[in-house]
Motif scaffolding. Sequence first.
Motif, PDB file in Angstrom:
ATOM      1  N   THR A 150       0.632  -1.292   0.317  1.00  0.00           N
ATOM      2  CA  THR A 150      -0.313   0.415  -0.048  1.00  0.00           C
ATOM      3  C   THR A 150       1.080   1.349   0.445  1.00  0.00           C
ATOM      4  O   THR A 150       2.377   1.388   0.640  1.00  0.00           O
ATOM      5  N   SER A 197       4.486   6.689   5.953  1.00  0.00           N
ATOM      6  CA  SER A 197       3.067   6.904   6.879  1.00  0.00           C
ATOM      7  C   SER A 197       2.188   7.600   6.269  1.00  0.00           C
ATOM      8  O   SER A 197       1.102   8.085   6.670  1.00  0.00           O
ATOM      9  N   SER A 220       1.335   3.898   2.011  1.00  0.00           N
ATOM     10  CA  SER A 220       0.856   3.938   3.423  1.00  0.00           C
ATOM     11  C   SER A 220       2.794   3.383   4.276  1.00  0.00           C
ATOM     12  O   SER A 220       2.996   3.696   5.019  1.00  0.00           O
ATOM     13  N   ASP A 221       2.809   1.822   2.968  1.00  0.00           N
ATOM     14  CA  ASP A 221       4.085   1.637   3.430  1.00  0.00           C
ATOM     15  C   ASP A 221       4.752   2.027   2.861  1.00  0.00           C
ATOM     16  O   ASP A 221       6.398   1.992   3.431  1.00  0.00           O
ATOM     17  N   ASP A 273      -3.989   4.720   2.676  1.00  0.00           N
ATOM     18  CA  ASP A 273      -3.398   2.921   3.224  1.00  0.00           C
ATOM     19  C   ASP A 273      -4.616   2.765   1.458  1.00  0.00           C
ATOM     20  O   ASP A 273      -5.725   2.212   1.846  1.00  0.00           O
ATOM     21  N   GLU A 274      -3.919   2.732   0.123  1.00  0.00           N
ATOM     22  CA  GLU A 274      -4.399   2.567  -0.788  1.00  0.00           C
ATOM     23  C   GLU A 274      -3.275   1.486  -1.438  1.00  0.00           C
ATOM     24  O   GLU A 274      -2.053   1.380  -1.652  1.00  0.00           O
ATOM     25  N   GLU A 275      -3.858   0.567  -1.986  1.00  0.00           N
ATOM     26  CA  GLU A 275      -3.182  -0.551  -2.593  1.00  0.00           C
ATOM     27  C   GLU A 275      -2.562   0.037  -4.071  1.00  0.00           C
ATOM     28  O   GLU A 275      -2.951   0.197  -4.525  1.00  0.00           O
TER      29      GLU A 275
END
Length: 326
Positions: A165, A171, A167-168, A175-177
């Motif tokens: 994602t 930060s 967010s990975d 949080d989207e793939e």
Amino acid sequence: MKKSMFMAALLMSLMFILAACGGGSAEDPTDESTEADTESSETSSDEEASASGSISGDGSSTVAPILELINEDFNAENPDVQVSIGVSGTGGGFEKFVAGETDFQNASRPIKEEEISELEDAGIEYTEFKVANDGLTVAVNTENDFVDYLTFEELQMIYSGEATTWSDVRSDFPDEEITAYAPDQSHGTHDFFQEAVMEDGDISAELNQDTNVISQSVTSDVNSIGFFGYNFYMVNEENLKGVPIQGPDNDEPVEVTDESVMSYDYPLARPLFVYAKNESLESNDAFMQFMEFTIDNASSAAEEAGYVALTDEEMQEQVDKLAEFQ
């Protein structure tokens, strides 16, 4: 009386002399011979200027737009030369080059050690020519309003599959793939990215042989990312968002532009090549003329195709290389 007769005879002699001189000038066979020789020489020169024969090339889809523009103009001047240019990708093209199927090979990366060995085993000698500079361009969807730049480390996270994602990656990203797109292993662009960014690690992404499909996929997928040659980005610039890149040697992110590619300040700048078979340069007059035309017109074709022309110094190096076969 005698004096008058003498003067009359003298005048008659002068008239015969002048008539003879005038006639020779009007119908001098030497002049006709000279004109015929000149016409023959011009005809011979025209025949030499227009080549005939066949030429075969293959390789990189990144380099292909440059060579296609060059070939279009070359063919207009040399309609009796048949030039075929395939787009099997850099790797696929080298396979045909090693097999002796082609006179030249387009490549978006330098030749690999194993390819050098294979050519040596096949008894094929070659010469490497640069034809343009390129900047491998990383792009996201135009609706992506959070990616302002990416580092090599972050690109590694995305294209190794470590980051699934956004967010990975950071930060503060959503949080989207992530959907990552890339050229497949037949492309020199794949190899270049794998070596320069992934440190020879595998690329985990949706791979495609058709670079146009990759750029279109990023255009239609809001959470996507892809990479390709500068030309493919420029053609679709209105529908893609180019991402500035911060490499290991950069203090700040660098945007891909003509200037940053030419100066190699852009960390993913690279040269584009044509590898020519020496035997073809020496024995195929049509191919020699084609390569001369290629070097002479590479700069204008590169710019027209959306790449960056070589510097004057780089271009002179290519001219000097080809001169060794003339």
